[in-house]
Design a protein around this motif. Structure first.
Motif, short mmCIF file in Angstrom:
data_model
loop_
_atom_site.label_atom_id
_atom_site.label_comp_id
_atom_site.label_asym_id
_atom_site.label_seq_id
_atom_site.Cartn_x
_atom_site.Cartn_y
_atom_site.Cartn_z
N UNK A 36 5.87 -9.55 -8.38
CA UNK A 36 5.24 -8.77 -9.45
C UNK A 36 4.07 -7.99 -8.85
N UNK A 37 4.28 -6.70 -8.66
CA UNK A 37 3.24 -5.83 -8.11
C UNK A 37 2.87 -4.74 -9.10
N UNK A 38 3.03 -5.04 -10.40
CA UNK A 38 2.85 -4.01 -11.43
C UNK A 38 1.40 -3.83 -11.85
N UNK A 39 0.52 -4.79 -11.46
CA UNK A 39 -0.86 -4.77 -11.97
C UNK A 39 -0.81 -4.56 -13.49
N UNK A 40 -0.36 -5.60 -14.17
CA UNK A 40 0.03 -5.52 -15.58
C UNK A 40 -1.04 -4.94 -16.49
N UNK A 41 -2.26 -5.46 -16.39
CA UNK A 41 -3.31 -5.08 -17.34
C UNK A 41 -3.88 -3.69 -17.04
N UNK A 81 4.38 5.09 -10.06
CA UNK A 81 3.22 5.99 -9.95
C UNK A 81 2.29 5.59 -8.80
N UNK A 82 2.45 4.36 -8.28
CA UNK A 82 1.62 3.92 -7.16
C UNK A 82 2.20 4.46 -5.85
N UNK A 83 2.08 5.75 -5.66
CA UNK A 83 2.75 6.42 -4.53
C UNK A 83 2.22 5.94 -3.18
N UNK A 84 0.90 5.87 -3.03
CA UNK A 84 0.31 5.41 -1.76
C UNK A 84 0.72 3.99 -1.45
N UNK A 85 0.69 3.15 -2.47
CA UNK A 85 1.01 1.75 -2.28
C UNK A 85 2.48 1.56 -1.88
N UNK A 86 3.36 2.29 -2.53
CA UNK A 86 4.79 2.20 -2.20
C UNK A 86 5.02 2.63 -0.76
N UNK A 87 4.32 3.67 -0.34
CA UNK A 87 4.47 4.14 1.04
C UNK A 87 4.04 3.06 2.04
N UNK A 88 2.95 2.39 1.73
CA UNK A 88 2.47 1.31 2.61
C UNK A 88 3.48 0.16 2.65
N UNK A 89 4.05 -0.17 1.52
CA UNK A 89 5.05 -1.24 1.47
C UNK A 89 6.28 -0.85 2.28
N UNK A 90 6.72 0.38 2.14
CA UNK A 90 7.90 0.85 2.87
C UNK A 90 7.65 0.80 4.38
N UNK A 91 6.45 1.17 4.80
CA UNK A 91 6.11 1.12 6.22
C UNK A 91 6.15 -0.31 6.75
N UNK A 92 5.59 -1.25 5.97
CA UNK A 92 5.57 -2.65 6.40
C UNK A 92 6.98 -3.23 6.44
N UNK A 93 7.79 -2.89 5.44
CA UNK A 93 9.18 -3.36 5.41
C UNK A 93 9.95 -2.84 6.63
N UNK A 94 9.70 -1.58 6.97
CA UNK A 94 10.38 -0.98 8.13
C UNK A 94 9.93 -1.65 9.43
N UNK A 95 8.62 -1.86 9.58
CA UNK A 95 8.10 -2.45 10.82
C UNK A 95 8.60 -3.87 11.02
N UNK A 96 8.77 -4.61 9.95
CA UNK A 96 9.23 -5.99 10.05
C UNK A 96 10.74 -6.11 9.89
N UNK A 97 11.40 -4.97 9.74
CA UNK A 97 12.86 -4.94 9.56
C UNK A 97 13.28 -5.94 8.49
N UNK A 98 12.58 -5.86 7.37
CA UNK A 98 12.75 -6.85 6.30
C UNK A 98 13.79 -6.40 5.29
N UNK A 99 14.62 -7.33 4.87
CA UNK A 99 15.62 -7.06 3.84
C UNK A 99 14.96 -7.27 2.47
N UNK A 100 14.13 -6.31 2.09
CA UNK A 100 13.38 -6.37 0.84
C UNK A 100 13.52 -5.02 0.15
N UNK A 101 13.85 -5.06 -1.12
CA UNK A 101 13.99 -3.83 -1.90
C UNK A 101 12.73 -3.58 -2.71
N UNK A 102 12.51 -2.31 -3.04
CA UNK A 102 11.41 -1.92 -3.93
C UNK A 102 12.01 -1.41 -5.22
N UNK A 103 11.62 -2.02 -6.33
CA UNK A 103 12.12 -1.60 -7.64
C UNK A 103 11.06 -0.76 -8.32
#
Length: 445
Positions: A36-41, A81-103
């Motif tokens: 859960x990375x939605x920052x709900x509140x 809408x968290x464009x910067x954050x998604x980009x950082x997550x994608x970079x980390x997933x790529x560097x660690x060759x992780x089988x993780x999806x972003x929804x």
């Protein structure tokens, strides 16, 4: 030592606010691991900061947890809408060759509610009174996954990232030792801009309201994510100070329009929760019994009373009131195992955060620009023994003990659900009770 035991020893709990002991949650098997990375509140910015600055540790923690629960799929649910954050997550997933999806989540409230997140990612409705594991899911928070990674490195949970927002001179994210006073946190944000204020502990919809008379005894726990300073005469403060008698008397003004039910997130995913019916029940029922057990399904998101109700009354508080009466009688919700189907029109009844913020009269604090991140030290910490769901931890230190940062100071009671507690600074123990351990930093430590 396996991951579950490392997480238990480190005292990891749900960092998003619930505080459920993570070693219990990881001791299961599931098809999905959902983060859960939605920052709900509304207003909060802590998880966004962590996704930008600690994406590698976050992804590493997810990989460990995914392997532990034998998940086929790991998904980070984050607002698009968290464009910067998604980009950082994608970079980390790529560097660690992780089988993780972003929804890509839509921007609505409460997108970060655990059961909403499950539905958005999988299309499955958690059964009423159930948990995500009932539909093959384990859900965890951003900071929790970072703490899981740190637990694998034998680092206990002794620090917390907190957003300090609202009526402060320098809004910012800070990192503090667990047990740091609220006063110290406000000082780290340049102090308040007003003299007469209250503090929202958490988010404006579900957080607790702390007035200035309570503030001196308050300190940061493992589940705190934000302190928001607002004027003491703010609408939210007035609502929070309403007494039970006032709430029940005002409930009699309910016109049975049904708007609270039509926008209830749990109702919309198929749960038999009808807040307007509970309003009628509290108005006419002389007693509460199994026929009112749907009140136990309320998640407390506040959409009904803070957004939907045209009368400005309190369906959420009525649900809580009835649920409390039922629990006193030992009544629990029992699902009949029927299929749970989301209701038609759900997509068109989602609450837009911008409109919600406007209704809460919080526009002034929306998207506050943050000052530079700051790590804050503390010479004295008051560490609660009740920072999690379950039984309070039992102190294992005594007054006068000299202890080191990271040392165990509270254990899980035998046979109980709970979490370990550790010293967040080095120093001498000056107070021990069933509720807290106070540590003062030693000279030169």
């Amino acid at each position: 030592m396996d991951l579950v035991e490392l997480v238990r020893q480190a005292g990891v709990v749900g960092a998003g606010g619930a505080g459920f002991p993570t070693h219990v949650k990881l001791n299961a098997e599931a098809e999905y691991l959902i983060i859960n990375a939605a920052e709900c509140e509304p207003l909060l910015q802590t998880d966004q900061f962590l996704m930008r600055e600690r994406a590698m540790e976050l992804v590493a923690g997810i990989l460990l947890a995914k392997a532990q629960v034998k998940a086929q799929k790991a998904v980070i649910a984050v607002k698009g809408k968290y464009i910067r954050e998604v980009r950082c997550l994608e970079d980390a997933i790529s560097q660690l060759d992780a089988d993780i999806a972003i929804h890509d989540l839509q921007n609505f409230y409460p997108a970060g509610d655990e059961q909403m997140t499950v539905f958005e990612v999988t299309g499955r409705s958690v059964p009423p009174g159930g948990i995500p594991l009932n539909v093959g899911c384990v859900v965890s928070n951003v900071m929790t996954m970072i703490n899981v990674f740190e637990a694998s490195q034998n680092i206990p949970v002794i620090e917390k990232y907190v957003s300090i927002l609202g009526e402060v001179r320098e809004p910012r994210v800070i990192k503090v030792p667990v047990g740091t006073s609220f006063d110290t946190c406000l000082e780290a944000a340049g102090g308040t801009t007003i003299s007469d204020f209250c503090i929202i502990r958490g988010g404006p919809m579900m957080g607790g309201m702390i007035d200035q008379s309570q503030q001196p005894g308050m300190s940061i726990t493992k589940t705190d994510g934000a302190l928001i300073v607002i004027p003491s005469d703010h609408y939210l403060v007035t609502r929070a100070k309403e007494t039970e008698i006032q709430m029940l008397n005002r409930a009699r003004a309910c016109i049975q329009c049904g708007f609270c039910t039509e926008q209830c997130p749990r109702y919309l995913i198929g749960h038999p929760l009808h807040p307007h019916k509970m309003m009628k029940a509290v108005k006419y029922a002389e007693d509460f019994n199994e026929s009112h057990h749907e009140a136990l399904l309320c998640c407390g998101c506040g959409v009904c009373e803070m957004y939907s109700c045209p009368m400005g009354i309190s369906p959420r508080q009525v649900n809580f009131y009835i649920a409390g009466k039922l629990r006193e009688k030992g009544i629990r919700y029992q699902h009949d195992d029927s299929e749970v189907i989301a209701r038609d029109g759900r997509e068109f009844r989602k609450v837009p955060p911008a409109r919600l913020i406007s209704r809460l009269d919080l526009n002034k604090y929306d998207h506050q620009p943050l000052k530079e991140f700051r790590e804050v030290s503390s010479d004295r910490v008051c560490i609660s023994m009740w920072q999690h769901i379950g039984a309070g931890s039992q102190p294992v230190v005594k007054v006068g003990d000299v202890i080191s940062k990271g040392q165990l100071i509270g254990e899980i009671p035998e046979g109980k659900l709970g979490a370990m507690i550790h010293a967040s600074i080095s120093g001498r123990v000056t107070e021990v009770s069933d509720n807290q351990v106070v540590i003062a930093r030693s000279q030169g430590s």
